[in-house]
Motif scaffolding. Structure first.
Motif, PDB file in Angstrom:
ATOM      1  N   TYR A   1     -45.938 -13.449 -17.055  1.00 53.67           N
ATOM      2  CA  TYR A   1     -45.848 -13.029 -15.833  1.00 53.67           C
ATOM      3  C   TYR A   1     -45.323 -11.711 -15.273  1.00 53.67           C
ATOM      4  N   ILE A   2     -46.071 -10.839 -14.999  1.00 53.22           N
ATOM      5  CA  ILE A   2     -46.130  -8.785 -14.868  1.00 53.22           C
ATOM      6  C   ILE A   2     -45.616  -9.200 -13.550  1.00 53.22           C
ATOM      7  N   SER A   3     -43.907  -8.490 -13.179  1.00 52.66           N
ATOM      8  CA  SER A   3     -43.476  -9.151 -12.203  1.00 52.66           C
ATOM      9  C   SER A   3     -43.562  -7.803 -11.148  1.00 52.66           C
ATOM     10  N   ALA A   4     -44.596  -6.816 -12.147  1.00 55.40           N
ATOM     11  CA  ALA A   4     -44.901  -4.917 -10.875  1.00 55.40           C
ATOM     12  C   ALA A   4     -46.011  -5.745  -9.605  1.00 55.40           C
ATOM     13  N   SER A   5     -46.799  -6.713 -10.220  1.00 55.50           N
ATOM     14  CA  SER A   5     -48.036  -7.278  -9.654  1.00 55.50           C
ATOM     15  C   SER A   5     -47.778  -8.239  -8.988  1.00 55.50           C
ATOM     16  N   GLY A   6     -47.232  -9.259  -9.914  1.00 57.56           N
ATOM     17  CA  GLY A   6     -46.916 -10.718  -9.058  1.00 57.56           C
ATOM     18  C   GLY A   6     -48.053 -11.901  -9.623  1.00 57.56           C
ATOM     19  N   ARG A   7     -48.457 -10.966 -10.806  1.00 53.81           N
ATOM     20  CA  ARG A   7     -49.858 -11.922 -10.767  1.00 53.81           C
ATOM     21  C   ARG A   7     -48.787 -12.491 -12.562  1.00 53.81           C
TER      22      ARG A   7
END
Ligand code: 87F
Length: 604
Positions: A319-325
């Motif tokens: 999970y990449i929280s910076a993009s929410g993806r």
């Protein structure tokens, strides 16, 4: 005014990157507004340069014309830009430990404001990636390749323990071989790149460049496997593959050529094959969690998202929280007997003397891993490397070099840096000492922070006298003064702490964004809050299509793109809770009962 100060050089390099970005946007036919924004930014940087140096810079976008004249299409630096700053007199002021001023000259975009610019700058300025003049292809510089080597060494060692052997198959695929797998490859056909010419003459038959190697390897498997004694056959190859994608390319994350390992195994029994699928998946999870300090969700792909050629696909999702993806991290497939039937990979069953089709698996992990790592750990000062994959784990920077310092004391300081580096190296720590005399300590702090080195050790004349050093953590910025005695052990401990802290931070993020939902409205709201949602799901493909379509939004969430709908990421092995009996599927128009909780979210 000085044009060779670290600040001016840094600004020059920013101008070059921005100029390159403008060129790329133009080449890619990007929307005018996007090009205009980039040009404005370039002009702003040039104005900064003039303010700083009093000189106009011939470079950035202008360099373009000059280079084109010379027939250069890519972004080779000009001789002028290659120049290193001239050696300058020793620092007259003690820049020791208070030089954050120059950080601004590092990254010009903030992660939370403009992720895509931030990402481009992080990977280029940290010297991981160099752009290239074929769209979707990038140069992996040593700083990035060394990370791949750590992953490679780990995985290679582990699969060898399982009896897997390495091999190498050709990168070209004949038309006939590719056709054999026609049914499964149909969806992928637009991405296959073909060689049609040699020099000026057309080839008699076009040759494909491998997008994956099933069709390359399995004809040989059919020849090599005759009896149960030839099983299991477990081969792996480390290679490049080409998939001519048309979606927006992003270094590491979506590229037209990438590096990977692909494992292809054949077994007598389904059970053996099944076991291996999970063993490999766990190795992928360990690469993310133990090496890259990124937690992953392990699970099975939905029917819609699995590899169509196989029986089932398992995956690790990050999970990449910076993009929410979310992003698929690696997949391990059980192919059943689908391919063995297609390619006639058979053996004589010792019990029945009848011909039996082998059971097969395939599994792959790519250089995408590195991109996920940059996205997850990087911050507004640059890259943050988890110690286990960092090319340089500790950087020594001599500090406190004032006009009063005698040459002998200066030499002593440099020597001490090299000496301590050697002590750490002997203890198996990847240490380097930056004793260059033409860069200020401040410039070096900035430089190694941008490159994500986990630990900086500052050594000054006072430290030498007191038998101590100052360690500065890249992950927290924390400064620790320590006695030299037992420094290897202390530093090893610190590196472990950094590794753990990075993992815990990312785990905290994943835990914050991982939720459960039982109502459609809540599901959609959660999605808009960047959440990954575990929801009861019937498992049917048309229903998954509807979930994606009906959870998409018109609002613009990210630069120009309407908010995409939720994709089925996986059916987590660790279900959030037991499904209530009679629980219905999450989609409001679906009347089927749910089979399991499925993880949904926006994804790369
Ligand atoms: C693109 C073009 C042509 C994915 C493709 O995941 C074919 C394909 O077969 C294709 N993109 N795939 C699926 C690959 C399956 C599998 N192969 C071995 C893996 C892991 C390694």
């Amino acid at each position: 005014m000085a044009t060779s100060t670290p600040e001016a050089l840094q600004l020059k390099s920013n101008i070059d990157s921005q100029g390159e970005k403008v060129r790329q946007l133009k080449t890619a036919g990007a929307p005018k507004s996007e090009v205009d924004d980039a040009v404005n930014k370039l002009l702003g940087l040039k104005a900064d340069y003039k303010t700083l140096t009093g000189e106009d810079l011939a470079g950035g976008a202008r360099k373009d014309k000059k280079d084109k004249k010379k027939g250069k299409e890519n972004n080779q630096p000009s001789k002028k830009q290659e120049q290193k700053p001239k050696p300058k007199p020793k620092e007259t002021e003690d820049l020791n430990r208070e030089v954050k001023k120059v950080t601004r000259l590092g990254l010009e975009a903030r992660k939370e404001e403009n992720l895509s610019d931030w990402y481009t700058q992080v990977i280029t300025k940290s010297e991981m990636i160099e752009y290239y003049d074929v769209s979707g292809c990038y140069i992996l510089r040593p700083w990035a390749y060394s990370i791949w080597e750590v992953i490679k060494d780990f995985f290679d060692t582990e699969i060898k323990k399982l009896g897997v052997e390495n091999s190498y198959f050709p990168m070209f695929v004949s038309h006939a071989a590719l056709e054999k797998e026609k049914t499964h490859i149909e969806d992928f056909a637009p991405e296959v790149a073909w060689v049609t010419k040699s020099g000026k003459s057309e080839l008699a038959e076009p040759i494909a460049i491998r997008p994956t190697s099933e069709t390359v390897m399995y004809p040989s498997y059919a020849k090599w496997i005759k009896s149960h004694r030839d099983l299991p056959l477990k081969l792996n190859q480390w290679c490049n593959v080409v998939r001519w994608e048309f979606k927006h390319p992003q270094p590491f994350l979506r590229t037209r050529e990438f590096l990977w390992q692909e494992g292809h195994t054949a077994f007598e029994t389904e059970q053996e094959a099944h076991e291996e699928v999970y063993t490999i998946l766990e190795l992928y999870a360990r690469i993310y969690e133990e090496l890259l300090a990124i937690p992953v969700v392990r699970g099975r792909k939905t029917e819609k998202e699995k590899f169509a050629g196989g029986d089932f696909t398992t995956t690790v999702e990050a999970y990449i929280s910076a993009s929410g993806r979310a992003i698929q991290g690696g997949t391990s497939h059980h192919l059943g007997q689908n391919f063995s039937k297609m390619f006639e990979i058979v053996f004589e069953d010792p019990k029945t003397q009848k011909k039996s089709y082998v059971f097969q698996n395939s599994w792959g992990l790519t250089t995408r891993t590195i991109g996920v790592m940059c996205m997850v750990h990087g911050d507004n000062m640059g890259l943050v490397l988890p110690p286990r994959v960092a090319c340089v784990q500790v950087i020594f920077v001599p500090c406190g070099i004032t006009a009063n310092l005698t040459e002998a004391d200066n030499d002593l300081l440099m020597k001490k840096c090299d000496e301590m580096r050697d002590v750490l190296k002997a203890a198996g720590i990847r240490a380097r000492s930056d004793t260059r005399d033409n860069y200020s300590p401040g410039w070096k702090f900035n430089h190694w922070e941008l490159k994500g080195v986990p630990l900086r050790v500052e050594l000054g004349p006072r430290d030498l006298k007191q038998n101590q050093f100052v360690a500065v953590r890249r992950d927290t910025g924390e400064k620790l003064t320590m006695k030299n005695e037992g420094c290897s052990e202390k530093i090893k401990e610190l590196l472990d702490k950094i590794q753990t802290n990075l993992f815990e931070k990312a785990k905290g993020d994943l835990d914050t964004y991982l939720t459960v939902s039982h109502e459609w409205e809540d599901f959609c709201n959660q999605l808009d809050n960047k959440k990954l949602i575990q929801a009861p799901f019937c498992g049917e493909i048309p229903c998954e299509d509807n979930i994606k379509k009906d959870s998409a939004r018109d609002v613009v969430v990210e630069e120009g793109a309407p908010a995409m709908g939720a994709k089925g990421l996986c059916i987590p092995f660790k279900q959030p809770k037991e499904l209530q009996s009679g629980a219905k599927c999450i989609h409001p128009q679906c009347s089927k009962s749910a089979k399991y909780y499925t993880l949904f979210g926006r994804s790369y």
